[in-house]
Scaffold this motif. Sequence first.
Motif, PDB file in Angstrom:
ATOM      1  N   LEU A  37     -47.718 -18.773  84.936  1.00 20.00           N
ATOM      2  CA  LEU A  37     -46.273 -18.586  85.122  1.00 20.00           C
ATOM      3  C   LEU A  37     -45.602 -19.921  85.439  1.00 20.00           C
ATOM      4  O   LEU A  37     -44.540 -20.247  84.891  1.00 20.00           O
ATOM      5  CB  LEU A  37     -46.042 -17.591  86.253  1.00 20.00           C
ATOM      6  N   GLY A  38     -46.211 -20.712  86.337  1.00 21.03           N
ATOM      7  CA  GLY A  38     -45.638 -22.016  86.669  1.00 21.03           C
ATOM      8  C   GLY A  38     -45.666 -22.981  85.508  1.00 21.03           C
ATOM      9  O   GLY A  38     -44.686 -23.681  85.236  1.00 21.03           O
ATOM     10  N   LEU A  39     -46.784 -23.043  84.785  1.00 21.45           N
ATOM     11  CA  LEU A  39     -46.857 -23.925  83.624  1.00 21.45           C
ATOM     12  C   LEU A  39     -45.915 -23.458  82.521  1.00 21.45           C
ATOM     13  O   LEU A  39     -45.383 -24.272  81.770  1.00 21.45           O
ATOM     14  CB  LEU A  39     -48.296 -23.971  83.097  1.00 21.45           C
ATOM     15  N   ARG A 182     -49.004 -10.962  78.439  1.00 19.76           N
ATOM     16  CA  ARG A 182     -49.970 -11.393  77.420  1.00 19.76           C
ATOM     17  C   ARG A 182     -49.370 -12.469  76.527  1.00 19.76           C
ATOM     18  O   ARG A 182     -50.044 -13.444  76.166  1.00 19.76           O
ATOM     19  CB  ARG A 182     -50.397 -10.184  76.588  1.00 19.76           C
ATOM     20  N   SER A 183     -48.119 -12.279  76.144  1.00 20.38           N
ATOM     21  CA  SER A 183     -47.456 -13.285  75.307  1.00 20.38           C
ATOM     22  C   SER A 183     -47.345 -14.611  76.042  1.00 20.38           C
ATOM     23  O   SER A 183     -47.502 -15.684  75.451  1.00 20.38           O
ATOM     24  CB  SER A 183     -46.072 -12.787  74.884  1.00 20.38           C
ATOM     25  N   LEU A 184     -47.065 -14.538  77.344  1.00 17.98           N
ATOM     26  CA  LEU A 184     -46.960 -15.761  78.134  1.00 17.98           C
ATOM     27  C   LEU A 184     -48.283 -16.514  78.132  1.00 17.98           C
ATOM     28  O   LEU A 184     -48.315 -17.742  77.952  1.00 17.98           O
ATOM     29  CB  LEU A 184     -46.539 -15.407  79.561  1.00 17.98           C
ATOM     30  N   TRP A 185     -49.384 -15.809  78.330  1.00 21.25           N
ATOM     31  CA  TRP A 185     -50.701 -16.449  78.293  1.00 21.25           C
ATOM     32  C   TRP A 185     -50.943 -17.126  76.945  1.00 21.25           C
ATOM     33  O   TRP A 185     -51.379 -18.283  76.886  1.00 21.25           O
ATOM     34  CB  TRP A 185     -51.796 -15.402  78.541  1.00 21.25           C
ATOM     35  N   PHE A 186     -50.669 -16.413  75.883  1.00 20.71           N
ATOM     36  CA  PHE A 186     -50.919 -16.959  74.546  1.00 20.71           C
ATOM     37  C   PHE A 186     -50.082 -18.212  74.298  1.00 20.71           C
ATOM     38  O   PHE A 186     -50.597 -19.242  73.828  1.00 20.71           O
ATOM     39  CB  PHE A 186     -50.601 -15.888  73.494  1.00 20.71           C
ATOM     40  N   MET A 187     -48.798 -18.151  74.622  1.00 18.76           N
ATOM     41  CA  MET A 187     -47.919 -19.279  74.327  1.00 18.76           C
ATOM     42  C   MET A 187     -48.225 -20.479  75.212  1.00 18.76           C
ATOM     43  O   MET A 187     -48.143 -21.631  74.760  1.00 18.76           O
ATOM     44  CB  MET A 187     -46.454 -18.848  74.478  1.00 18.76           C
ATOM     45  N   VAL A 188     -48.586 -20.251  76.474  1.00 18.02           N
ATOM     46  CA  VAL A 188     -48.924 -21.374  77.354  1.00 18.02           C
ATOM     47  C   VAL A 188     -50.202 -22.061  76.868  1.00 18.02           C
ATOM     48  O   VAL A 188     -50.282 -23.301  76.823  1.00 18.02           O
ATOM     49  CB  VAL A 188     -49.074 -20.893  78.813  1.00 18.02           C
ATOM     50  N   MET A 189     -51.194 -21.279  76.490  1.00 15.63           N
ATOM     51  CA  MET A 189     -52.419 -21.889  75.970  1.00 15.63           C
ATOM     52  C   MET A 189     -52.144 -22.679  74.690  1.00 15.63           C
ATOM     53  O   MET A 189     -52.688 -23.769  74.474  1.00 15.63           O
ATOM     54  CB  MET A 189     -53.467 -20.810  75.697  1.00 15.63           C
ATOM     55  N   ALA A 190     -51.283 -22.138  73.823  1.00 17.16           N
ATOM     56  CA  ALA A 190     -50.964 -22.825  72.571  1.00 17.16           C
ATOM     57  C   ALA A 190     -50.247 -24.153  72.836  1.00 17.16           C
ATOM     58  O   ALA A 190     -50.564 -25.180  72.217  1.00 17.16           O
ATOM     59  CB  ALA A 190     -50.111 -21.921  71.688  1.00 17.16           C
ATOM     60  N   LYS A 191     -49.307 -24.161  73.768  1.00 16.12           N
ATOM     61  CA  LYS A 191     -48.587 -25.417  73.993  1.00 16.12           C
ATOM     62  C   LYS A 191     -49.450 -26.430  74.752  1.00 16.12           C
ATOM     63  O   LYS A 191     -49.258 -27.643  74.599  1.00 16.12           O
ATOM     64  CB  LYS A 191     -47.261 -25.175  74.709  1.00 16.12           C
ATOM     65  N   LEU A 192     -50.404 -25.960  75.547  1.00 22.59           N
ATOM     66  CA  LEU A 192     -51.328 -26.912  76.158  1.00 22.59           C
ATOM     67  C   LEU A 192     -52.193 -27.591  75.094  1.00 22.59           C
ATOM     68  O   LEU A 192     -52.502 -28.789  75.203  1.00 22.59           O
ATOM     69  CB  LEU A 192     -52.209 -26.198  77.181  1.00 22.59           C
ATOM     70  N   ILE A 193     -52.551 -26.842  74.064  1.00 22.63           N
ATOM     71  CA  ILE A 193     -53.303 -27.444  72.959  1.00 22.63           C
ATOM     72  C   ILE A 193     -52.446 -28.487  72.242  1.00 22.63           C
ATOM     73  O   ILE A 193     -52.923 -29.587  71.904  1.00 22.63           O
ATOM     74  CB  ILE A 193     -53.769 -26.349  71.983  1.00 22.63           C
ATOM     75  N   VAL A 194     -51.173 -28.174  72.039  1.00 26.95           N
ATOM     76  CA  VAL A 194     -50.267 -29.131  71.386  1.00 26.95           C
ATOM     77  C   VAL A 194     -50.131 -30.399  72.231  1.00 26.95           C
ATOM     78  O   VAL A 194     -50.173 -31.522  71.707  1.00 26.95           O
ATOM     79  CB  VAL A 194     -48.898 -28.479  71.139  1.00 26.95           C
ATOM     80  N   ILE A 195     -49.977 -30.228  73.556  1.00 28.93           N
ATOM     81  CA  ILE A 195     -49.846 -31.394  74.426  1.00 28.93           C
ATOM     82  C   ILE A 195     -51.124 -32.234  74.380  1.00 28.93           C
ATOM     83  O   ILE A 195     -51.075 -33.474  74.365  1.00 28.93           O
ATOM     84  CB  ILE A 195     -49.530 -30.945  75.863  1.00 28.93           C
ATOM     85  N   GLY A 196     -52.269 -31.573  74.357  1.00 27.42           N
ATOM     86  CA  GLY A 196     -53.516 -32.320  74.243  1.00 27.42           C
ATOM     87  C   GLY A 196     -53.580 -33.136  72.957  1.00 27.42           C
ATOM     88  O   GLY A 196     -54.032 -34.297  72.970  1.00 27.42           O
ATOM     89  N   LEU A 197     -53.118 -32.569  71.834  1.00 31.74           N
ATOM     90  CA  LEU A 197     -53.085 -33.314  70.574  1.00 31.74           C
ATOM     91  C   LEU A 197     -52.123 -34.486  70.647  1.00 31.74           C
ATOM     92  O   LEU A 197     -52.413 -35.583  70.138  1.00 31.74           O
ATOM     93  CB  LEU A 197     -52.682 -32.366  69.431  1.00 31.74           C
ATOM     94  N   VAL A 198     -50.956 -34.278  71.278  1.00 33.31           N
ATOM     95  CA  VAL A 198     -49.970 -35.358  71.407  1.00 33.31           C
ATOM     96  C   VAL A 198     -50.551 -36.520  72.208  1.00 33.31           C
ATOM     97  O   VAL A 198     -50.437 -37.696  71.817  1.00 33.31           O
ATOM     98  CB  VAL A 198     -48.685 -34.828  72.054  1.00 33.31           C
ATOM     99  N   VAL A 199     -51.176 -36.212  73.348  1.00 30.99           N
ATOM    100  CA  VAL A 199     -51.721 -37.276  74.201  1.00 30.99           C
ATOM    101  C   VAL A 199     -52.867 -37.991  73.492  1.00 30.99           C
ATOM    102  O   VAL A 199     -52.938 -39.240  73.478  1.00 30.99           O
ATOM    103  CB  VAL A 199     -52.180 -36.693  75.545  1.00 30.99           C
ATOM    104  N   ALA A 200     -53.766 -37.222  72.879  1.00 34.04           N
ATOM    105  CA  ALA A 200     -54.918 -37.846  72.214  1.00 34.04           C
ATOM    106  C   ALA A 200     -54.477 -38.729  71.058  1.00 34.04           C
ATOM    107  O   ALA A 200     -54.979 -39.856  70.888  1.00 34.04           O
ATOM    108  CB  ALA A 200     -55.876 -36.765  71.727  1.00 34.04           C
ATOM    109  N   THR A 201     -53.520 -38.267  70.260  1.00 34.15           N
ATOM    110  CA  THR A 201     -53.037 -39.060  69.123  1.00 34.15           C
ATOM    111  C   THR A 201     -52.269 -40.287  69.600  1.00 34.15           C
ATOM    112  O   THR A 201     -52.404 -41.385  69.037  1.00 34.15           O
ATOM    113  CB  THR A 201     -52.156 -38.198  68.211  1.00 34.15           C
TER     114      THR A 201
END
Length: 628
Positions: A37-39, A182-201
């Motif tokens: 919820l916080g993230l 459930r939607s919140l969990w899915f979307m937060v996990m998805a955007k954390l993956i995007v942030i990880g790609l942004v930082v790594a790239t």
Amino acid sequence: MRNNMFRRLPVEQATGRLYGGRHRLRVVYRTRDLIVLGLGVMIGSGIFKISGEQAAATAGPSVIISFLIAGGVCFLAALSYAELSSIVPVAGSAYSFSYVAFGEIWAWVVGWALVLELLLAASVVARAWSLYATQALADFAVPVPSWLAGIIGQEKGFDLFAFGILVLLITMLATGSRMSLRSLWFMVMAKLIVIGLVVATGLKFFHAGNLTPFVPPERPAPAGATTVLDAVLGAVTGSKPGVFGVWGIFAAAPAIAFAYIGFDLIATASEETDDAPRKVPRGMLTSLAIAVVLYVAVAVAMVGMVSTDRLDPAKPLLATAFGLVGADSMGKIIDVGAVLALTTVILVVLISLTRVVFSMSRDGLLPRPIAGMSRFRVPSRATLVAGGAAVVMSQTINVLTLEQMVVIGTLFAFLFVSAGVLALRRDRPDLHRPFRVPAAPVTAVATILATGWLMLNLKVQTWGYFTVWMVAGVLIYLVYGRRKSQMKLLLDAPPPERPVAARMEAPPPGPYVPGARPSTPAPESPYPTGRYSAGRRPGGADPAQDAAEPPAADPYALDPGVPNPFASGPHPAGRHGADRFAPSPYEGGRYGTGPYTRDPYVQDPYVQEPYEDGEREEPPSPGGRHRR
């Protein structure tokens, strides 16, 4: 308790005893749900743009320090929120904390500021969602009909995308759909993956030369960006506002604090969390720490890829930076991440707005019917009222120009929460505090000073709008809330009459013997003779009457001439003879007459009757496992 505007809500009533089960929100959140919820609210589109904006316009590469400063101030405030959430784990967050610590009028002021913050946040983010969604359609070359192009991606006026996303999420919340979590969990996990790609790239293209000079030389600030602190310093010293340099590091912190805002919204979910006094502080501090790490990581990747002199603050800076280093495909990933991130922000903000309105209505400061619960066990009326106001505001006001109003409303609540820790430490030291602010006086005072400094770095125009909003709120309270307050009605009600106890009967005459029980005469036996007649009981018959009229022979009496096989010791008449009340030869023990003689009025702790279902459980015995 004084029944005026400064009446305080007792903690025992704030935690639910006053309202009963009709207003009890169902428990749905665990610790990991609170972290998500916080993230979900702290990591929005700002993580993809705010580092570039502040680096290009205010602080340069030293914006990394600005992120740490803003994170430190928010962490201090989070400590205060954590302590008060452990004491008053209810839906109102800072509003309820102020009601308990300072009184009703101050609670209303804080609650009104929270309504401003959350209403504007939902409206602003919905507009930003429309802009990013439109940009994503263009980047993915999705054709848009001509009739639709004029009503999506608009900064003001009617916008179909902003309207649609708000209506969709409000409907999910009003119907109690578990799809929202459930939607919140899915979307937060998805955007954390995007942030990880942004930082790594971004780190792949990191070049240390882009960080020099780390603190660029100071420059004059652009027109129209005068803050209250600039105005005060200009009037006292005659200096003009500037950007970059050391001053730019601190000037960027208030705008960055806007990105961290959201950890406080976890407190509004306290009433829906199991073991909230412990789990809410844990979820709040953990989510804030994760958010600070992610923001700093994106800022390092951003300023390390491209020199800030090459960035244009008017363009999407992160996507532009990736384009300059030849990673154009990252722009599409950022679009997807931004749309998901903004969706979670709107969802969590609407949840928090609903809970604050619900709590204020439950206390009577807003119309009490709004606090009604639906068959879904959610405050559907509060959701529809608050959500409807957000929809109207998003479609009628140019809310994108009022982003700082969200910041000032939040910082205003921070001040009261930090002061509330000191007030309750002084007035209610007896309260149980599962979480305690370390070095509370010093920490709370430092939080107040740091928060006040951030507020002074907001624009003069923002302060003007905020003052108008608060004056309107005080007038509403004086006209409506002060008279309809549930606390006022409770204190005005006459005290209930105490039932008068029945008069006790006088004790029986005679000397007082310690430990003696009042005796009652034995009822007259319906049998003229026999085993249970009065004549067979020692001391129960009249000797003169027995001499005149001898009782008939008892057919159940034992013949004194025949030995009694049940006789024992000094019982010549047998087990049921006339001397059965003679002293027992056992000086002590369970059945003796000694000091351990069993009292017939006291239940034997070692004898337990069978349970109703026929099962029997052996009680523990002090003499061993098998002692009976």
